[in-house]
Design a protein around this motif. Structure first.
Motif, PDB file in Angstrom:
ATOM      1  N   VAL A 115      44.329  38.177  87.458  1.00  0.00           N
ATOM      2  CA  VAL A 115      44.735  37.159  86.481  1.00  0.00           C
ATOM      3  C   VAL A 115      43.666  37.021  85.407  1.00  0.00           C
ATOM      4  CG1 VAL A 115      45.227  34.704  86.138  1.00  0.00           C
ATOM      5  CG2 VAL A 115      46.181  35.911  88.120  1.00  0.00           C
ATOM      6  N   VAL A 116      42.410  37.032  85.810  1.00  0.00           N
ATOM      7  CA  VAL A 116      41.308  36.936  84.846  1.00  0.00           C
ATOM      8  C   VAL A 116      41.331  38.123  83.894  1.00  0.00           C
ATOM      9  CG1 VAL A 116      38.798  36.923  84.567  1.00  0.00           C
ATOM     10  CG2 VAL A 116      39.861  35.575  86.398  1.00  0.00           C
ATOM     11  N   GLU A 117      41.525  39.314  84.426  1.00  0.00           N
ATOM     12  CA  GLU A 117      41.555  40.521  83.592  1.00  0.00           C
ATOM     13  C   GLU A 117      42.680  40.455  82.563  1.00  0.00           C
ATOM     14  OE1 GLU A 117      42.012  45.394  84.104  1.00  0.00           O
ATOM     15  OE2 GLU A 117      41.928  44.099  85.862  1.00  0.00           O
ATOM     16  N   ARG A 118      43.872  40.061  83.013  1.00  0.00           N
ATOM     17  CA  ARG A 118      45.009  39.955  82.086  1.00  0.00           C
ATOM     18  C   ARG A 118      44.772  38.848  81.057  1.00  0.00           C
ATOM     19  NH1 ARG A 118      48.050  40.611  86.957  1.00  0.00           N
ATOM     20  NH2 ARG A 118      48.536  38.381  86.974  1.00  0.00           N
ATOM     21  N   SER A 119      44.163  37.752  81.501  1.00  0.00           N
ATOM     22  CA  SER A 119      43.885  36.634  80.594  1.00  0.00           C
ATOM     23  C   SER A 119      42.907  37.047  79.499  1.00  0.00           C
ATOM     24  CB  SER A 119      43.315  35.447  81.378  1.00  0.00           C
ATOM     25  OG  SER A 119      44.247  34.973  82.331  1.00  0.00           O
ATOM     26  N   LEU A 120      41.855  37.733  79.876  1.00  0.00           N
ATOM     27  CA  LEU A 120      40.869  38.174  78.894  1.00  0.00           C
ATOM     28  C   LEU A 120      41.481  39.173  77.921  1.00  0.00           C
ATOM     29  CD1 LEU A 120      37.655  38.528  81.087  1.00  0.00           C
ATOM     30  CD2 LEU A 120      38.286  36.659  79.556  1.00  0.00           C
ATOM     31  N   ALA A 121      42.365  40.035  78.417  1.00  0.00           N
ATOM     32  CA  ALA A 121      43.028  40.992  77.526  1.00  0.00           C
ATOM     33  C   ALA A 121      43.873  40.268  76.480  1.00  0.00           C
ATOM     34  CB  ALA A 121      43.892  41.951  78.340  1.00  0.00           C
ATOM     35  N   GLU A 122      44.580  39.216  76.890  1.00  0.00           N
ATOM     36  CA  GLU A 122      45.411  38.456  75.954  1.00  0.00           C
ATOM     37  C   GLU A 122      44.550  37.700  74.948  1.00  0.00           C
ATOM     38  OE1 GLU A 122      49.232  37.102  74.489  1.00  0.00           O
ATOM     39  OE2 GLU A 122      48.531  38.799  75.702  1.00  0.00           O
ATOM     40  N   LEU A 123      43.434  37.166  75.395  1.00  0.00           N
ATOM     41  CA  LEU A 123      42.528  36.465  74.483  1.00  0.00           C
ATOM     42  C   LEU A 123      41.890  37.427  73.492  1.00  0.00           C
ATOM     43  CD1 LEU A 123      40.861  34.039  77.041  1.00  0.00           C
ATOM     44  CD2 LEU A 123      42.393  33.400  75.164  1.00  0.00           C
ATOM     45  N   ARG A 124      41.541  38.616  73.940  1.00  0.00           N
ATOM     46  CA  ARG A 124      40.961  39.613  73.021  1.00  0.00           C
ATOM     47  C   ARG A 124      41.979  40.026  71.966  1.00  0.00           C
ATOM     48  NH1 ARG A 124      38.876  42.672  78.289  1.00  0.00           N
ATOM     49  NH2 ARG A 124      36.979  41.455  78.694  1.00  0.00           N
ATOM     50  N   TYR A 125      43.236  40.184  72.386  1.00  0.00           N
ATOM     51  CA  TYR A 125      44.296  40.486  71.419  1.00  0.00           C
ATOM     52  C   TYR A 125      44.411  39.383  70.379  1.00  0.00           C
ATOM     53  CZ  TYR A 125      49.102  39.429  69.933  1.00  0.00           C
ATOM     54  OH  TYR A 125      50.199  39.009  69.219  1.00  0.00           O
ATOM     55  N   SER A 126      44.425  38.134  70.820  1.00  0.00           N
ATOM     56  CA  SER A 126      44.575  36.999  69.903  1.00  0.00           C
ATOM     57  C   SER A 126      43.409  36.928  68.928  1.00  0.00           C
ATOM     58  CB  SER A 126      44.666  35.694  70.694  1.00  0.00           C
ATOM     59  OG  SER A 126      45.702  35.752  71.658  1.00  0.00           O
ATOM     60  N   ALA A 127      42.199  37.103  69.456  1.00  0.00           N
ATOM     61  CA  ALA A 127      41.022  37.065  68.597  1.00  0.00           C
ATOM     62  C   ALA A 127      41.033  38.221  67.597  1.00  0.00           C
ATOM     63  CB  ALA A 127      39.755  37.120  69.449  1.00  0.00           C
ATOM     64  N   ARG A 128      41.534  39.376  68.023  1.00  0.00           N
ATOM     65  CA  ARG A 128      41.608  40.536  67.131  1.00  0.00           C
ATOM     66  C   ARG A 128      42.598  40.287  65.996  1.00  0.00           C
ATOM     67  NH1 ARG A 128      39.383  44.338  64.345  1.00  0.00           N
ATOM     68  NH2 ARG A 128      40.200  46.432  64.556  1.00  0.00           N
ATOM     69  N   VAL A 129      43.711  39.618  66.283  1.00  0.00           N
ATOM     70  CA  VAL A 129      44.663  39.264  65.230  1.00  0.00           C
ATOM     71  C   VAL A 129      43.974  38.390  64.189  1.00  0.00           C
ATOM     72  CG1 VAL A 129      46.740  37.922  64.704  1.00  0.00           C
ATOM     73  CG2 VAL A 129      46.749  39.500  66.631  1.00  0.00           C
ATOM     74  N   LEU A 130      43.274  37.354  64.633  1.00  0.00           N
ATOM     75  CA  LEU A 130      42.591  36.456  63.698  1.00  0.00           C
ATOM     76  C   LEU A 130      41.504  37.200  62.923  1.00  0.00           C
ATOM     77  CD1 LEU A 130      42.328  33.244  65.923  1.00  0.00           C
ATOM     78  CD2 LEU A 130      43.880  33.637  64.000  1.00  0.00           C
ATOM     79  N   GLU A 131      40.829  38.134  63.579  1.00  0.00           N
ATOM     80  CA  GLU A 131      39.803  38.928  62.905  1.00  0.00           C
ATOM     81  C   GLU A 131      40.422  39.793  61.815  1.00  0.00           C
ATOM     82  OE1 GLU A 131      36.702  42.591  63.894  1.00  0.00           O
ATOM     83  OE2 GLU A 131      37.712  41.545  65.523  1.00  0.00           O
ATOM     84  N   LEU A 132      41.516  40.478  62.121  1.00  0.00           N
ATOM     85  CA  LEU A 132      42.169  41.334  61.129  1.00  0.00           C
ATOM     86  C   LEU A 132      42.714  40.510  59.966  1.00  0.00           C
ATOM     87  CD1 LEU A 132      44.008  43.778  63.558  1.00  0.00           C
ATOM     88  CD2 LEU A 132      42.195  44.397  61.951  1.00  0.00           C
ATOM     89  N   LEU A 133      43.145  39.302  60.234  1.00  0.00           N
ATOM     90  CA  LEU A 133      43.617  38.404  59.178  1.00  0.00           C
ATOM     91  C   LEU A 133      42.466  37.875  58.324  1.00  0.00           C
ATOM     92  CD1 LEU A 133      46.205  36.390  61.282  1.00  0.00           C
ATOM     93  CD2 LEU A 133      46.782  37.760  59.273  1.00  0.00           C
ATOM     94  N   GLY A 134      41.239  38.083  58.784  1.00  0.00           N
ATOM     95  CA  GLY A 134      40.096  37.531  58.062  1.00  0.00           C
ATOM     96  C   GLY A 134      40.066  36.022  58.105  1.00  0.00           C
ATOM     97  N   ALA A 135      40.574  35.449  59.204  1.00  0.00           N
ATOM     98  CA  ALA A 135      40.698  33.991  59.325  1.00  0.00           C
ATOM     99  C   ALA A 135      39.382  33.406  59.811  1.00  0.00           C
ATOM    100  CB  ALA A 135      41.841  33.645  60.276  1.00  0.00           C
ATOM    101  N   GLU A 136      38.447  33.181  58.900  1.00  0.00           N
ATOM    102  CA  GLU A 136      37.130  32.668  59.272  1.00  0.00           C
ATOM    103  C   GLU A 136      37.234  31.306  59.943  1.00  0.00           C
ATOM    104  OE1 GLU A 136      34.183  34.128  59.106  1.00  0.00           O
ATOM    105  OE2 GLU A 136      35.031  35.982  58.287  1.00  0.00           O
ATOM    106  N   ASP A 137      38.184  30.485  59.507  1.00  0.00           N
ATOM    107  CA  ASP A 137      38.369  29.170  60.124  1.00  0.00           C
ATOM    108  C   ASP A 137      39.533  29.172  61.106  1.00  0.00           C
ATOM    109  OD1 ASP A 137      40.419  29.449  58.319  1.00  0.00           O
ATOM    110  OD2 ASP A 137      40.172  27.477  57.392  1.00  0.00           O
ATOM    111  N   GLY A 138      39.997  30.364  61.505  1.00  0.00           N
ATOM    112  CA  GLY A 138      41.094  30.479  62.459  1.00  0.00           C
ATOM    113  C   GLY A 138      40.679  29.996  63.838  1.00  0.00           C
ATOM    114  N   VAL A 139      41.613  29.410  64.558  1.00  0.00           N
ATOM    115  CA  VAL A 139      41.318  28.791  65.847  1.00  0.00           C
ATOM    116  C   VAL A 139      42.192  29.401  66.936  1.00  0.00           C
ATOM    117  CG1 VAL A 139      41.148  26.621  67.113  1.00  0.00           C
ATOM    118  CG2 VAL A 139      40.742  26.650  64.647  1.00  0.00           C
ATOM    119  N   LEU A 140      41.569  29.720  68.058  1.00  0.00           N
ATOM    120  CA  LEU A 140      42.252  30.242  69.234  1.00  0.00           C
ATOM    121  C   LEU A 140      42.175  29.161  70.310  1.00  0.00           C
ATOM    122  CD1 LEU A 140      43.524  32.392  71.006  1.00  0.00           C
ATOM    123  CD2 LEU A 140      41.305  33.528  71.151  1.00  0.00           C
ATOM    124  N   VAL A 141      43.269  28.421  70.481  1.00  0.00           N
ATOM    125  CA  VAL A 141      43.274  27.236  71.345  1.00  0.00           C
ATOM    126  C   VAL A 141      43.648  27.630  72.770  1.00  0.00           C
ATOM    127  CG1 VAL A 141      44.234  24.934  71.699  1.00  0.00           C
ATOM    128  CG2 VAL A 141      43.951  25.818  69.376  1.00  0.00           C
TER     129      VAL A 141
END
Length: 291
Positions: A115-141
């Motif tokens: 579960v931890v491994e899958r959770s971290l993979a999903e969080l990395r995906y989400s953070a990568r989306v915000l990074e590609l968007l250049g969302a400096e003030d983007g939030v991952l809740v």
């Protein structure tokens, strides 16, 4: 100054950033078609938001369906990076703050390593989306997840499993929930990770601990380097505690205004999306203008 936003879709435009497919249908052709639909609708929503007076938008978690799944069929960041960078530049030009919010299946504090491994993979995906968007003030809740029979151990695992995730921590904010983790406990995790805390007003009303809403906001706001974010919702009286109503009740809006210690960005979690926000705009002309 208070800016309002809403999550995932726009009912006026009939536009969504959450078009998805079944795992059994996970082929490159089908995924690319869904991503193209989601990105097209994201642009429509961003343009609509600016003209309608909204400054926040939460992107649906299925923007790239199953992107974190081990059987995902292609390099999604390479394939869609250019379009995401274009849309991120558009969002900045239109004054739109973006966010993502993985669901309860993302649980880094779980005692189950899979579960931890899958959770971290999903969080990395989400953070990568915000990074590609250049969302400096983007939030991952993210919520803290379950207690798994031992609150202290669950909280320690949550912190330990996220501590080395620099890309995730750059955008991460932790949120209280309506049953298990109140604002005081969420603040402990936020402090340990060096990330901000989001106060959800409905969750706090159901699980306040020892704090008033004003006290909770007063403790959470200093954890933000930029403008703090708050979640606002009203209880649906016909459903279980914590279920969101179609629109925000006037009393809940006024209660938040009276408790805010400083300006904030307010994500309105109403089933009516943009139509559930306080002072929502007229819905008639917009769909024709942003086809």
């Amino acid at each position: 100054m208070i800016r309002l936003g809403y999550p995932c879709e726009n009912l006026t435009l009939r536009a969504s950033t959450n078009h998805t497919l079944r795992l059994a249908s996970l082929t490159e052709e089908r995924v690319r078609a869904k991503v193209a639909e989601n990105l097209k609708d994201l642009e429509r929503i961003l343009r609509w938001n600016r003209e309608a007076g909204f400054g926040l938008f939460r992107i649906g978690q299925h923007l790239v369906p199953f992107a974190s799944h081990p059987h995902f069929p292609y390099d999604w960041a390479k394939a869609h990076g250019e379009e995401l960078r274009r849309l991120g530049a558009l969002a900045r030009a239109l004054g739109q703050r973006l966010s993502m919010h993985p669901g309860p299946y993302v649980n880094p504090g779980s005692p189950n390593p899979q579960v931890v491994e899958r959770s971290l993979a999903e969080l990395r995906y989400s953070a990568r989306v915000l990074e590609l968007l250049g969302a400096e003030d983007g939030v991952l809740v993210l919520h803290l997840g379950g207690t798994h029979g031992d609150r202290e151990k669950a909280l320690r695992r949550f912190v330990e499993n996220l501590r080395g995730e620099k890309g995730v921590l750059r955008h991460l904010a932790v949120e209280n929930d309506e049953r298990l983790w109140g604002v005081e406990e969420v603040l402990r995790a936020a402090e340990a990770l060096g990330v901000p805390a989001v106060v959800d007003t409905l969750h706090h009303a159901l699980n306040p601990g020892r704090l008033s809403l004003g006290e909770a906001l007063g403790l959470a706001f200093p954890t933000w380097r930029g403008k703090p974010k708050v979640h606002l919702a009203s209880q649906d009286p016909s459903r279980r505690p914590g279920a969101h109503a179609f629109a925000v009740a006037e009393a809940d809006w006024e209660g938040l205004l009276g408790a805010l210690p400083a300006p904030a960005d307010v994500m309105v979690e109403a089933k009516g999306k943009e139509g559930g926000c306080p002072g929502q705009p007229s819905r008639t002309p917009w769909a024709e203008k942003y086809p």
